[in-house]
Structure formats: structure tokens, C-alpha cells
Write a protein that holds these residues in place. Sequence first.
Motif, PDB file in Angstrom:
ATOM      1  N   LEU A  15      -2.213  -8.813 -13.237  1.00 22.72           N
ATOM      2  CA  LEU A  15      -2.780  -7.510 -13.592  1.00 22.72           C
ATOM      3  C   LEU A  15      -2.211  -6.392 -12.717  1.00 22.72           C
ATOM      4  O   LEU A  15      -1.817  -5.332 -13.217  1.00 22.72           O
ATOM      5  CB  LEU A  15      -4.304  -7.559 -13.473  1.00 22.72           C
ATOM      6  N   THR A  16      -2.133  -6.641 -11.428  1.00 24.95           N
ATOM      7  CA  THR A  16      -1.615  -5.623 -10.511  1.00 24.95           C
ATOM      8  C   THR A  16      -0.147  -5.313 -10.797  1.00 24.95           C
ATOM      9  O   THR A  16       0.245  -4.144 -10.905  1.00 24.95           O
ATOM     10  CB  THR A  16      -1.781  -6.070  -9.045  1.00 24.95           C
TER      11      THR A  16
ATOM     12  N   LEU B 190       0.203  -3.407 -14.128  1.00 26.66           N
ATOM     13  CA  LEU B 190      -0.160  -1.998 -14.011  1.00 26.66           C
ATOM     14  C   LEU B 190       0.874  -1.216 -13.202  1.00 26.66           C
ATOM     15  O   LEU B 190       1.126  -0.042 -13.494  1.00 26.66           O
ATOM     16  CB  LEU B 190      -1.549  -1.861 -13.391  1.00 26.66           C
ATOM     17  N   CYS B 191       1.471  -1.871 -12.214  1.00 26.14           N
ATOM     18  CA  CYS B 191       2.553  -1.217 -11.465  1.00 26.14           C
ATOM     19  C   CYS B 191       3.701  -0.894 -12.412  1.00 26.14           C
ATOM     20  O   CYS B 191       4.306   0.179 -12.333  1.00 26.14           O
ATOM     21  CB  CYS B 191       3.048  -2.111 -10.325  1.00 26.14           C
ATOM     22  N   ARG B 192       3.997  -1.816 -13.299  1.00 25.31           N
ATOM     23  CA  ARG B 192       5.071  -1.587 -14.274  1.00 25.31           C
ATOM     24  C   ARG B 192       4.748  -0.393 -15.164  1.00 25.31           C
ATOM     25  O   ARG B 192       5.581   0.479 -15.384  1.00 25.31           O
ATOM     26  CB  ARG B 192       5.285  -2.851 -15.116  1.00 25.31           C
ATOM     27  N   LEU B 193       3.519  -0.351 -15.675  1.00 31.63           N
ATOM     28  CA  LEU B 193       3.139   0.735 -16.582  1.00 31.63           C
ATOM     29  C   LEU B 193       3.126   2.087 -15.876  1.00 31.63           C
ATOM     30  O   LEU B 193       3.686   3.064 -16.389  1.00 31.63           O
ATOM     31  CB  LEU B 193       1.764   0.452 -17.187  1.00 31.63           C
ATOM     32  N   LEU B 194       2.499   2.169 -14.722  1.00 32.86           N
ATOM     33  CA  LEU B 194       2.410   3.444 -14.020  1.00 32.86           C
ATOM     34  C   LEU B 194       3.747   3.865 -13.422  1.00 32.86           C
ATOM     35  O   LEU B 194       4.045   5.060 -13.336  1.00 32.86           O
ATOM     36  CB  LEU B 194       1.347   3.374 -12.926  1.00 32.86           C
TER      37      LEU B 194
ATOM     38  N   THR C  90       2.688   3.482  -8.345  1.00 32.16           N
ATOM     39  CA  THR C  90       2.503   2.039  -8.174  1.00 32.16           C
ATOM     40  C   THR C  90       1.562   1.721  -7.017  1.00 32.16           C
ATOM     41  O   THR C  90       1.006   0.625  -6.961  1.00 32.16           O
ATOM     42  CB  THR C  90       3.854   1.325  -7.939  1.00 32.16           C
TER      43      THR C  90
ATOM     44  N   PRO D  13      -2.473   0.776  -8.410  1.00 28.87           N
ATOM     45  CA  PRO D  13      -2.965  -0.563  -8.747  1.00 28.87           C
ATOM     46  C   PRO D  13      -2.967  -1.523  -7.555  1.00 28.87           C
ATOM     47  O   PRO D  13      -3.839  -2.386  -7.451  1.00 28.87           O
ATOM     48  CB  PRO D  13      -2.029  -1.063  -9.848  1.00 28.87           C
TER      49      PRO D  13
ATOM     50  N   VAL E  82      -6.754  -2.711  -7.701  1.00 28.78           N
ATOM     51  CA  VAL E  82      -7.033  -3.976  -8.396  1.00 28.78           C
ATOM     52  C   VAL E  82      -7.449  -5.095  -7.447  1.00 28.78           C
ATOM     53  O   VAL E  82      -8.527  -5.673  -7.620  1.00 28.78           O
ATOM     54  CB  VAL E  82      -5.849  -4.396  -9.309  1.00 28.78           C
TER      55      VAL E  82
END
Length: 164
Positions: free
Chosen positions: A95-96, A99-103, A111, A114, A118
Motif C-alpha cells: 500500500l505504501t 501510494l508513493c507511485r501514484l503521488l 512520496t 504515504p 500509512v
Amino acid sequence: MQTTQRRENIAPVLNRTSKLAISGIVIAAYVVIMYLTQGFAFGQYQIRIATGLYALAAVHPFLVVPLGLANLLSNTLMGGLGMLDMAGGLAAGLLTAGLCRLLGRYNIYLTAIPIMVVPTLLVPVWLSYILGLPYLMLVASLAVGQAVSGIAGAVLASRLKGRI
């Protein structure tokens, strides 16, 4: 000349072998960092410097799964809290890193969020059950360490973006 300049700004396309090699190096780095810092990575204030590596998923999206597996591996080898901690670590890692990838697509410094949030909110869910300690007390102790890791991870990813 303009074509050459444009190509320099585009990250190179990695083949499967390169992705596998980078994944192995990142997993090894995560586990080694956890091993070297386990004295304070598993203590009251869990300063897990290795979780800063989650920010690398913003640089290379294929690292999301290897980073989750790295957390699973380190919890298996050094955690000692059983299956719930290992499975939870895998979920928190995936999950972390995801989310780092998305943000990180919007701003590499995002980055840090998360990485700080998280693990701080998710890990105490099972740790409070396993250790019999209050959830909010564990959140407070994890928040300290994750702040350091989040900032370090964002700086690392910003320095490596476009270089590997």
C-alpha cells in the motif's frame, strides 16, 4: 540536436533483466538496512530508515511488489512477531509503495506522505493486538520514526529520478 536533447530527458526503457536486477538490489538494500538498524527499527520508537526506500516506486513503478516483499522478508527474518506481523507488513509495504507511485507522478516530494502516514496508522492495528498495547500509543511512537523515513525517502527519490 533537438531530438538528442529530448531523448536525454526521457527515462530509458528497462528490459526484464534490468527490472529484475534493480528489484533484487532494492530488496537486498531494504533487508540489509533493516538488519543494520534493527536496534532502533524494532524499538519503542521504530525508526525504520529502510521504509524510505518505498519512495523509489515513484521512480520505478515495478518496484511496488518487490518493496512489499522486502518488508515481508525483513519481518520474517528479524521481526519475530509471527504471521500476522508478516502479512500485515506485506500489506503495509504494498500500500505504501503503491501510494508513493501514484503521488510521485505529480510531485516526487509527495512520496513522503504515504511513508509517514500509512505505516504510522496501519501497523499499530495488528501490533496493538499482538503486543497488548494501546493503538494511539503505538501511533505516536511510529510517527516519530516514519517522519524521518518519509523525508529521507522523498529526497532519495528526487536525487535518483532520471538517473537509474
